[in-house]
Enzyme design. Structure first.
Site, PDB file in Angstrom:
ATOM      1  N   GLU A  16       0.855  -1.199   0.000  1.00  0.00           N
ATOM      2  CA  GLU A  16       0.000   0.000   0.000  1.00  0.00           C
ATOM      3  C   GLU A  16       0.882   1.237   0.000  1.00  0.00           C
ATOM      4  O   GLU A  16       2.065   1.160   0.312  1.00  0.00           O
ATOM      5  CB  GLU A  16      -0.852   0.045   1.279  1.00  0.00           C
ATOM      6  CG  GLU A  16      -1.826  -1.078   1.401  1.00  0.00           C
ATOM      7  CD  GLU A  16      -2.263  -1.308   2.843  1.00  0.00           C
ATOM      8  OE1 GLU A  16      -2.026  -0.419   3.692  1.00  0.00           O
ATOM      9  OE2 GLU A  16      -2.811  -2.372   3.110  1.00  0.00           O
ATOM     10  N   LYS A  46       2.351   4.608   1.570  1.00  0.00           N
ATOM     11  CA  LYS A  46       2.567   5.044   2.949  1.00  0.00           C
ATOM     12  C   LYS A  46       2.174   6.520   3.021  1.00  0.00           C
ATOM     13  O   LYS A  46       2.915   7.411   2.594  1.00  0.00           O
ATOM     14  CB  LYS A  46       4.034   4.852   3.344  1.00  0.00           C
ATOM     15  CG  LYS A  46       4.300   5.190   4.794  1.00  0.00           C
ATOM     16  CD  LYS A  46       5.674   4.686   5.192  1.00  0.00           C
ATOM     17  CE  LYS A  46       6.051   4.997   6.620  1.00  0.00           C
ATOM     18  NZ  LYS A  46       5.471   6.143   7.258  1.00  0.00           N
ATOM     19  N   ASP A  57       1.501  10.165   4.208  1.00  0.00           N
ATOM     20  CA  ASP A  57       2.278  11.017   5.106  1.00  0.00           C
ATOM     21  C   ASP A  57       1.329  11.974   5.823  1.00  0.00           C
ATOM     22  O   ASP A  57       1.092  13.093   5.383  1.00  0.00           O
ATOM     23  CB  ASP A  57       3.312  11.795   4.288  1.00  0.00           C
ATOM     24  CG  ASP A  57       4.395  12.368   5.169  1.00  0.00           C
ATOM     25  OD1 ASP A  57       4.402  12.062   6.372  1.00  0.00           O
ATOM     26  OD2 ASP A  57       5.228  13.124   4.649  1.00  0.00           O
ATOM     27  N   TYR A  98      -6.339   1.855   6.819  1.00  0.00           N
ATOM     28  CA  TYR A  98      -5.551   0.738   6.285  1.00  0.00           C
ATOM     29  C   TYR A  98      -5.345  -0.405   7.268  1.00  0.00           C
ATOM     30  O   TYR A  98      -4.498  -1.246   7.062  1.00  0.00           O
ATOM     31  CB  TYR A  98      -4.188   1.254   5.814  1.00  0.00           C
ATOM     32  CG  TYR A  98      -3.501   2.188   6.791  1.00  0.00           C
ATOM     33  CD1 TYR A  98      -3.118   1.751   8.049  1.00  0.00           C
ATOM     34  CD2 TYR A  98      -3.248   3.509   6.441  1.00  0.00           C
ATOM     35  CE1 TYR A  98      -2.504   2.595   8.938  1.00  0.00           C
ATOM     36  CE2 TYR A  98      -2.624   4.369   7.329  1.00  0.00           C
ATOM     37  CZ  TYR A  98      -2.255   3.910   8.580  1.00  0.00           C
ATOM     38  OH  TYR A  98      -1.646   4.744   9.467  1.00  0.00           O
ATOM     39  N   LYS A 128      10.980   3.440   2.597  1.00  0.00           N
ATOM     40  CA  LYS A 128      10.918   4.908   2.500  1.00  0.00           C
ATOM     41  C   LYS A 128      11.671   5.384   1.266  1.00  0.00           C
ATOM     42  O   LYS A 128      12.780   4.945   0.994  1.00  0.00           O
ATOM     43  CB  LYS A 128      11.536   5.543   3.740  1.00  0.00           C
ATOM     44  CG  LYS A 128      10.833   5.164   5.031  1.00  0.00           C
ATOM     45  CD  LYS A 128       9.859   6.221   5.447  1.00  0.00           C
ATOM     46  CE  LYS A 128      10.512   7.157   6.387  1.00  0.00           C
ATOM     47  NZ  LYS A 128       9.849   7.626   7.503  1.00  0.00           N
ATOM     48  N   CYS A 158      24.499  42.546  11.622  1.00  0.00           N
ATOM     49  CA  CYS A 158      23.111  42.124  11.436  1.00  0.00           C
ATOM     50  C   CYS A 158      22.511  42.853  10.234  1.00  0.00           C
ATOM     51  O   CYS A 158      22.547  44.087  10.175  1.00  0.00           O
ATOM     52  CB  CYS A 158      22.299  42.442  12.688  1.00  0.00           C
ATOM     53  SG  CYS A 158      20.544  42.122  12.470  1.00  0.00           S
ATOM     54  N   CYS A 195      19.758  45.362  11.677  1.00  0.00           N
ATOM     55  CA  CYS A 195      19.989  46.496  12.583  1.00  0.00           C
ATOM     56  C   CYS A 195      21.465  46.868  12.688  1.00  0.00           C
ATOM     57  O   CYS A 195      21.825  47.722  13.493  1.00  0.00           O
ATOM     58  CB  CYS A 195      19.421  46.184  13.966  1.00  0.00           C
ATOM     59  SG  CYS A 195      20.350  44.926  14.842  1.00  0.00           S
ATOM     60  N   CYS A 238      22.219  37.821  16.250  1.00  0.00           N
ATOM     61  CA  CYS A 238      22.296  39.251  16.523  1.00  0.00           C
ATOM     62  C   CYS A 238      21.966  39.454  17.995  1.00  0.00           C
ATOM     63  O   CYS A 238      20.894  39.067  18.447  1.00  0.00           O
ATOM     64  CB  CYS A 238      21.294  39.994  15.637  1.00  0.00           C
ATOM     65  SG  CYS A 238      21.026  41.680  16.198  1.00  0.00           S
ATOM     66  N   CYS A 272      16.271  45.168  17.548  1.00  0.00           N
ATOM     67  CA  CYS A 272      16.377  44.548  16.223  1.00  0.00           C
ATOM     68  C   CYS A 272      14.957  44.134  15.788  1.00  0.00           C
ATOM     69  O   CYS A 272      14.295  43.366  16.497  1.00  0.00           O
ATOM     70  CB  CYS A 272      17.303  43.342  16.314  1.00  0.00           C
ATOM     71  SG  CYS A 272      17.478  42.465  14.770  1.00  0.00           S
TER      72      CYS A 272
HETATM   73  S1  IVH Z   1       0.091  -0.076   8.807  1.00  0.00           S
HETATM   74  C1  IVH Z   1       1.083  -2.122  13.040  1.00  0.00           C
HETATM   75  N1  IVH Z   1      -0.270   1.109   6.511  1.00  0.00           N
HETATM   76  O1  IVH Z   1       3.199   5.027   8.926  1.00  0.00           O
HETATM   77  C2  IVH Z   1       1.387  -1.212  11.908  1.00  0.00           C
HETATM   78  N2  IVH Z   1       0.728   2.370   8.262  1.00  0.00           N
HETATM   79  O2  IVH Z   1       5.945   4.908   9.972  1.00  0.00           O
HETATM   80  C3  IVH Z   1       0.214  -0.530  11.381  1.00  0.00           C
HETATM   81  N3  IVH Z   1       1.217   4.713   7.677  1.00  0.00           N
HETATM   82  O3  IVH Z   1       2.412   3.987  12.164  1.00  0.00           O
HETATM   83  C4  IVH Z   1       0.545   0.495  10.378  1.00  0.00           C
HETATM   84  N4  IVH Z   1       0.454   4.609   5.621  1.00  0.00           N
HETATM   85  O4  IVH Z   1       0.931   5.895  10.975  1.00  0.00           O
HETATM   86  C5  IVH Z   1       0.200   1.239   7.765  1.00  0.00           C
HETATM   87  N5  IVH Z   1      -0.702   2.040   4.419  1.00  0.00           N
HETATM   88  C6  IVH Z   1      -0.243   2.172   5.664  1.00  0.00           C
HETATM   89  C7  IVH Z   1       0.289   3.386   6.154  1.00  0.00           C
HETATM   90  C8  IVH Z   1       0.780   3.444   7.466  1.00  0.00           C
HETATM   91  C9  IVH Z   1       0.995   5.396   6.542  1.00  0.00           C
HETATM   92  C10 IVH Z   1       1.829   5.307   8.890  1.00  0.00           C
HETATM   93  C11 IVH Z   1       1.277   4.779  10.191  1.00  0.00           C
HETATM   94  C12 IVH Z   1       2.434   4.042  10.785  1.00  0.00           C
HETATM   95  C13 IVH Z   1       3.578   4.839  10.263  1.00  0.00           C
HETATM   96  C14 IVH Z   1       4.885   4.103  10.397  1.00  0.00           C
END
Ligand code: IVH
Length: 681
Positions: free
Chosen positions: A113, A115, A117, A225, A312, A406, A409, A424, A430
């Site tokens: 899936e 991730k 942010d 998720y 990541k 600075c 000022c 400064c 300032c």
């Molecule tokens: S599963 C037990 N799925 O990323 C683990 N987390 O850096 C359950 N996050 O704690 C997490 N997208 O806040 C999961 N598709 C995704 C996610 C996801 C973002 C976040 C979540 C997690 C953090 C870890």
């Protein structure tokens, strides 16, 4: 209409509105005009207001917000909210796969899936209704933000399709879509507020706002998720999420089944290529074992599951030309070099400026004006320069010169040996530092003047109405009315803003209302370096009034528990500065509290002097805040985390086992509420 008729009408309206919401937000296929929709909603809100007995926290009327949360309640997670392990390369991912292989010794399948942010959230549904929404917090307990979460349209308030467990939790991420984020930041810049650094910070800030009506305006979204509970419908993650989608949850659009780590890598590469086109930020891909039985078999480490991992992405990078460097003076006097670049596309936005941090980094990078430079975007709004291409250096490239004075000022800059930044030292006159002091003074934990903000402070300063915090109390209605400022939005549009009657009244009222603020907060508001909230309290209660504090020697100051040499020196010299003393005299004359009032908050006895406490769990005689206050009243100190220096862990009911274990490991004494009462009696 009698009550029965009203009830039917209310139910009808709720159903209609839910239906149209679904058509509009989920299917992007509105079935009535906005005007008609607003009419239905208005009628519902009116009927609910006239008939409080018909209140329902999950009525669609709650989507528009209106409820105020003064303080967010702490709620313990039923299942700890863990984080994920990170990987950054194909090799690290292959290692993860190897561990899974060893752990299972049988065929398995991954689900990949995006991730997201954003900000992690856990939603608990009881009998198909949203019961509470809790943030991650420390993983064991988080803040209950249900009222604010109800304003997010893609989160169902009630589930209408049958087949859901009587009680379950679904976890996901609240995100700020890029477009709403840009709109919000443009608006903030126009109003003179500091823009949010990134969509994640904006999402997190929004969830913690007190006024849910404001949250409703922010157009947050949410992807879910992870389904948790005792009676889940299926025994695979994938099928459960598909089912959650049928219940009305926004589940990940990309959920890809992979039977080998190679397929996982292919998906990662595909997402990496396309991610700048997504309407929201992601920072990687999450890889999960699909079978719940296999998840259980692999289990968890102390911090994260062994059955899932995050991959990541490395930050995106672009190349541009360094045109010039500005040296900006921050609110605390710190000088930051900021590079002006030839505009370049990076991670979906045009970048014109990048940070160069400080002199050491400039020297280390050895960048010159005219160089081809590499720019990366981390988590912050301002990207950074990470290197330069020596081969492309023009012959006339100019080395950078760090200013000696600075830029605001002209005071000679200073650099302390152990610090990386130049600053400064002219705190009093300032300009950015004056604004910084004023902003601190009005901030929530200080004087809490919420009718003033950064933008308005700048207007007052630029119009020569306010040069220091005491000047705020001189302001009159006629001083303020009509003062204006021309602002330029990020798109280059110019706009004039000015103070009108209502806003002038609010500002003056906000300032007047600070006269009742207790001495310890006034002391904090003065913005003495190193004097945070806690130190301000200690000083205020120890010396009782400002005159004693002003008269205190460095030795006297060091006598106060926890005040060390560094703070003592700083406080002492603050009160040796004539300008500061003049401001304090003026504040006193305007009627600010300059001594401790007997409100019961004062230290009653010193029975707990010097002892530190970690408070955890639920108590029978006190609320958590009350017990903490009592500790302080008896001279003790509250600390948030257990360390070997902690004296006591004050354990209520429900204290997490991990905290107890930690206390035991570190030899910290765990006491009950009864023990505590004995200590203070
Ligand atoms: S599963 C037990 N799925 O990323 C683990 N987390 O850096 C359950 N996050 O704690 C997490 N997208 O806040 C999961 N598709 C995704 C996610 C996801 C973002 C976040 C979540 C997690 C953090 C870890």
């Amino acid at each position: 209409m009698d009550l029965e008729e009203t009830k039917n009408r209310v139910e009808y309206l709720r159903k209609e509105i839910n239906y149209h919401n679904y058509q509009y937000y989920e299917l992007s296929n509105p079935s009535i005009s906005d005007f008609e929709f607003d009419k239905l909603l208005e009628e519902l809100i009116r009927l609910e207001k006239e008939n409080p007995a018909l209140f329902d926290p999950n009525s669609p009327s709650q989507r528009v917000g209106g409820q105020i949360t003064k303080e967010f309640r702490q709620v313990r997670h039923k299942y700890p909210m863990l984080s994920l392990g990170n990987t950054y390369s194909a090799e690290e991912l292959a290692d993860f796969d190897l561990r899974v292989q060893k752990g299972l010794n049988e065929p398995y399948e991954y689900i990949c899936e995006l991730k997201y942010d954003g900000v992690a959230i856990g939603l608990t549904y009881i009998n198909g209704q949203l019961a509470y929404a809790v943030t991650r917090g420390d993983g064991e307990t988080g803040d209950e933000v249900t009222t604010n979460v109800r304003t997010i349209h893609s989160i169902p308030l009630k589930i209408n399709t049958p087949g859901y467990p009587q009680e379950f939790e679904i976890r996901g991420e609240i995100i700020f879509p890029r477009k709403s984020f840009d709109n919000l930041n443009n608006e903030r810049i126009e109003l003179g507020y500091e823009p949010f650094a990134n969509p994640r910070n904006a999402a997190s800030g929004s969830l913690k706002m007190q006024d849910s009506r404001e949250v409703a305006k922010r157009k947050l979204d949410c992807y879910l998720y992870f389904l948790l509970g005792d009676n889940l419908p299926f025994n695979t993650h994938y099928e459960n999420l598909v089912q959650a989608g049928k219940w009305g949850f926004n589940v990940p659009k990309y959920m890809v089944r992979c039977s080998s780590i190679q397929q996982v890598m292919d998906f990662i590469n595909e997402v990496d290529k396309g991610r700048s086109q997504l309407p929201f930020d992601i920072d990687g891909v999450v890889i999960k074992i699909n079978s719940l039985a296999q998840q259980t078999q692999l289990g968890f480490t102390a911090k994260s599951p062994r059955w899932a991992i995050a991959y990541k992405f490395s930050p995106e990078r672009a190349t541009s030309t360094l045109l010039s460097v500005d040296f900006q003076v921050g609110r605390t006097g710190v000088i930051t070099p900021v590079a002006n670049l030839k505009p370049v596309q990076l991670a979906g936005t045009t970048v014109k400026r990048a940070s160069l941090h400080n002199l050491d980094i400039i020297n280390e990078l050895d960048v010159r004006i005219g160089d081809r430079v590499y720019v990366e975007k981390g988590g912050e709004i301002i990207p950074k320069i990470v290197g330069r291409d020596l081969e492309k250096r023009p012959v006339n490239a100019i080395p950078l010169e760090f200013p000696l004075k600075c830029p605001e000022c002209a005071t000679p800059l200073v650099r302390n040996e152990e610090e990386a930044h130049h600053y400064c030292p002219n705190e009093d006159t300032c300009p950015p530092q004056i604004k910084g002091k004023l902003e601190h003074f009005i901030s929530r934990k200080a004087m809490d003047i919420n009718s003033l903000g950064e933008g308005k402070i700048a207007m007052l300063f630029d119009n020569h109405l306010v040069n220091n915090v005491a000047d705020l109390y001189k302001l009159s209605y006629t001083d303020l009315l009509g003062i204006e400022k021309t602002i330029t939005s990020t798109e280059g549009k110019e706009k004039k803003i000015s103070f009108r009657e209502k806003s002038v009244e609010n500002i003056l009222e906000g300032i007047r209302s600070t006269l009742g603020i207790p001495f310890e907060r006034v002391l904090y508001a003065l913005g003495i370096r190193y004097v945070g909230e806690t130190v301000a309290k200690k000083l205020a209660f120890h010396f009782n009034n400002i005159d004693n504090l002003i008269a205190a020697s460095v030795e006297d100051l060091i006598q106060v528990p926890e005040i060390g040499e560094r703070i003592a020196q700083r406080v002492y010299s603050f009160f040796r500065d004539d300008y500061n003393l003049k401001i304090i005299e003026a504040l006193k004359a305007y009627g600010l509290q300059m001594e401790i009032r007997d409100t019961g908050a004062r230290i009653l006895e010193n029975k707990l002097e010097g002892r530190s406490f970690v408070v955890s769990g639920v108590f029978t005689r006190f609320s958590r805040d009350e017990i903490k206050k009592t500790i302080e009243q008896y001279g003790g100190r509250n600390v948030s985390g257990i360390s070997s220096k902690t004296d006591f862990v004050l354990a209520g009911e429900d204290m997490g086992p991990s905290k107890r274990k930690k206390a035991e490991e570190l030899g910290v004494k765990v006491i009950t509420e009864e023990d505590f009462l004995k200590m203070i009696r």
